[in-house]
Design a protein around this motif. Sequence first.
Motif, PDB file in Angstrom:
ATOM      1  N   UNK A 125      40.340  41.597  43.898  1.00 11.63           N
ATOM      2  CA  UNK A 125      40.962  42.756  44.544  1.00 11.63           C
ATOM      3  C   UNK A 125      41.070  43.966  43.632  1.00 11.63           C
ATOM      4  N   UNK A 126      41.079  43.723  42.341  1.00  6.12           N
ATOM      5  CA  UNK A 126      41.314  44.842  41.446  1.00  6.12           C
ATOM      6  C   UNK A 126      40.334  46.021  41.634  1.00  6.12           C
ATOM      7  N   UNK A 132      39.610  52.517  45.953  1.00  7.51           N
ATOM      8  CA  UNK A 132      40.319  53.224  47.035  1.00  7.51           C
ATOM      9  C   UNK A 132      41.275  54.268  46.470  1.00  7.51           C
ATOM     10  N   UNK A 133      42.010  53.849  45.447  1.00 12.92           N
ATOM     11  CA  UNK A 133      43.002  54.756  44.880  1.00 12.92           C
ATOM     12  C   UNK A 133      42.323  56.010  44.323  1.00 12.92           C
ATOM     13  N   UNK A 134      41.236  55.798  43.581  1.00 16.20           N
ATOM     14  CA  UNK A 134      40.570  56.961  42.981  1.00 16.20           C
ATOM     15  C   UNK A 134      39.870  57.828  44.018  1.00 16.20           C
ATOM     16  N   UNK A 135      39.276  57.181  44.987  1.00 12.97           N
ATOM     17  CA  UNK A 135      38.607  57.965  46.025  1.00 12.97           C
ATOM     18  C   UNK A 135      39.651  58.825  46.754  1.00 12.97           C
ATOM     19  N   UNK A 136      40.794  58.203  47.037  1.00 10.07           N
ATOM     20  CA  UNK A 136      41.889  58.961  47.650  1.00 10.07           C
ATOM     21  C   UNK A 136      42.293  60.128  46.769  1.00 10.07           C
ATOM     22  N   UNK A 193      44.496  51.874  49.136  1.00  7.54           N
ATOM     23  CA  UNK A 193      44.688  51.649  47.703  1.00  7.54           C
ATOM     24  C   UNK A 193      45.988  50.910  47.449  1.00  7.54           C
ATOM     25  N   UNK A 194      47.033  51.315  48.132  1.00  9.29           N
ATOM     26  CA  UNK A 194      48.331  50.679  47.927  1.00  9.29           C
ATOM     27  C   UNK A 194      48.325  49.245  48.461  1.00  9.29           C
ATOM     28  N   UNK A 199      48.096  43.342  47.376  1.00 15.90           N
ATOM     29  CA  UNK A 199      47.453  42.015  47.479  1.00 15.90           C
ATOM     30  C   UNK A 199      47.087  41.508  46.085  1.00 15.90           C
ATOM     31  N   UNK A 200      46.493  42.409  45.321  1.00 13.35           N
ATOM     32  CA  UNK A 200      46.102  42.033  43.960  1.00 13.35           C
ATOM     33  C   UNK A 200      47.339  41.591  43.158  1.00 13.35           C
ATOM     34  N   UNK A 201      48.438  42.378  43.302  1.00 12.58           N
ATOM     35  CA  UNK A 201      49.673  42.057  42.575  1.00 12.58           C
ATOM     36  C   UNK A 201      50.152  40.660  42.945  1.00 12.58           C
TER      37      UNK A 201
END
Lengths: 273, 437
Positions: A125-126, A132-136, A193-194, A199-201
């Motif tokens: 998931x990382x 997603x976070x960076x694209x956002x 991203x969140x 999920x990753x967390x």
Amino acid sequence: MNIYFLKLASLFYFVGTFAYLAYLILLRESVSKWAATAVSIGFASHTLALITRYAEAGHTPVTNLHESLSFFAWMIIGVLLIVNLRYRVKVLGSFLAPIGLVLMLFALALPKEILPLAPVLRSFWHPFHVIFAFLGNAVFTLTFCCGVMYLIQEHQLKSKRLGAIAKRLPPLKVLDDLNYKSLTFGFPLLTLGIITGAIWANYAWGRYWDWDPKETWSLITWFFYAALLHQRLTVGWRGRKAAIMAIVGFLSVLFTFLGVNLLLSGLHTYTNW
Amino acid sequence: MELIVVGLNHKTAPIEIRERLAFPEERMEHALNQVKSLPSLKENMIVSTCNRVEIYAAVREAEGAMADLKAFLSRYHGLPLKEFETNLYYLVGEEAVRHIFRVASSLDSMVVGEPQILGQIKSAYNVAVEAKSSGLILHRLLHRAFHVAKRVRTETKIGNSAVSVSYVAVELAKKIFGSLEKRTVLLVGAGEMSELAARHLVSAGVEKVWVTNRTYDRAIALAQEFRGEAIPFEEMNRGLRIVDIVISATNSPEHILHHDHVVRVMKDRKQKPIFFIDIADPRDIEPRVGDVENVYLYNIDDLQKVANDNIEDREKEARKAETIIQEEVAKFLNWYRSLEATPIIVALRKKFEEIRTKELAKTLSIHPNLSDKEKESLEALTSAIINKILHEPLTLLKQKDEDAMADLYLDALRTLFRLPVISSEASDEEKEKDRSD
């Protein structure tokens, strides 16, 4: 190898930025074409750099600040190229290309060694979370630039000055449309991203949410953009208010991305850089 | 033969006169035919826009033709000559060419650099071509004029800055709304100024015009002109709620739109931006309205100020344009002068004579034993052949002024026989050489 491509990309970004700034002064169509070409070549080279680094490291290269900045720069330039295809707002390059270039230069100045992957980052998931976070964030950078341009242009029109600046900036309507469009892309990406982060967390730490500073700040950012989107759709917020919100929202994005890492400590601090 | 322009424009004649002398499109061909039948004229075309009425013509002799054209204008429009004689201008030769080039390049326009005039000239020319009232000279002249206009447009920035109030309004609207397609405008008060501004907006793409006026009938009349819609003055809010641009030009002694009113309207509009243009004197719209968010308020003085700021830029560009025109006028005149009959006849004779003597010398060298008498008859024979061949064409060319096609023949002759071009153009070639050095 990846550093070689990265340097080559920076060189082309430098030329592209320079040409975009020249375009801002000269307003010659041919100059903007040169700028777009240089930035596109830079982007291609940057893509190669990311691929080779992935091959060399064996993991998605988004695990330290050097890699993150480089990746962020790549996304911003990508967004610029896509917007260039859809909209005829060439002057946008004069704003986004310099941001991409500065991020690249910081990335190059930071330690570039490929480090063994921290166990917590070894997750399916990382990479999704980071992409997603960076694209956002990259899309919000566009929203931010549109907001800045909007405020400048609006000030020109309100103060009844139709000089060199007003001539160079796009019409208010176009900037406001782009502000809205980018918001409708950026917000779902941030949301994804969140979610992927949570999920990753859960895999990494066994918990979805930990209220560490980065999580808290990204949630603040999320609420902020949610509010802006909501106001736009229901109350008809637009123009100046939306532009100011886009700028403030971006400050929150920046703080979440950099400020938290540099000033606060928490789960997201994996390396010194 | 000479080139002349007879006409009047916005600088020399008031709108009332221009209107009365205008040629409606549907009667243009008829008018062209009438002009063509004037004995002093060879070629003509008529340009008739709301800012100018001009006849471009190639004529046998300038003075007589100008008198004929004046009389024609008076007769055709039923307007006594003395009512507009002082508004007319007459240009001959180089001045006429320069004028036509300047008009086509939009340097003579009310709004210098506005692009419509070129299209208007092109369609005037097309009508003349169809009516067969134009010939070689006007063809060449107009094609050069289109070329000049294109050069001026690409090599100078003359069309870039908005210098008239209406044009500034259009530019501003574009800066606010982007494209003006699908935009709507509301005229408050049906005056000439608001009509003009609205016309500019419509030609820039504005989709629909709403009109409101205290006298409802006038609103209806003006709305019809724009194929728009009239609304009663009391229901103005209905328009304010939906339009993008408002042009206000009433005679009201006090403000008709106040800050609080506009704030309410903006709420109804969901803050959709609106552009108010207040061209009334005294003002129709309270200045504080401009402070409302998403409202852009410009009064006539603001627009004028923006226009003036642009004028300086424009004048620099206009000087560049005049240089281009000067160059092109010189080029055209070189070609034009090359159509004079005498030099071409002389050159043609010379060429034939050279061929004759050369060929004769060849023949004589093969037959060295010919007697003087035989040589003389060969001499006479060859001369006679040339004279006989040239007789009819040259007679026709000498009566050039009588034959409408003579210019065409001259041009063709020059090309077909590769006749040396006359001195003035030779110097042009030298100039080009200098440039390439």
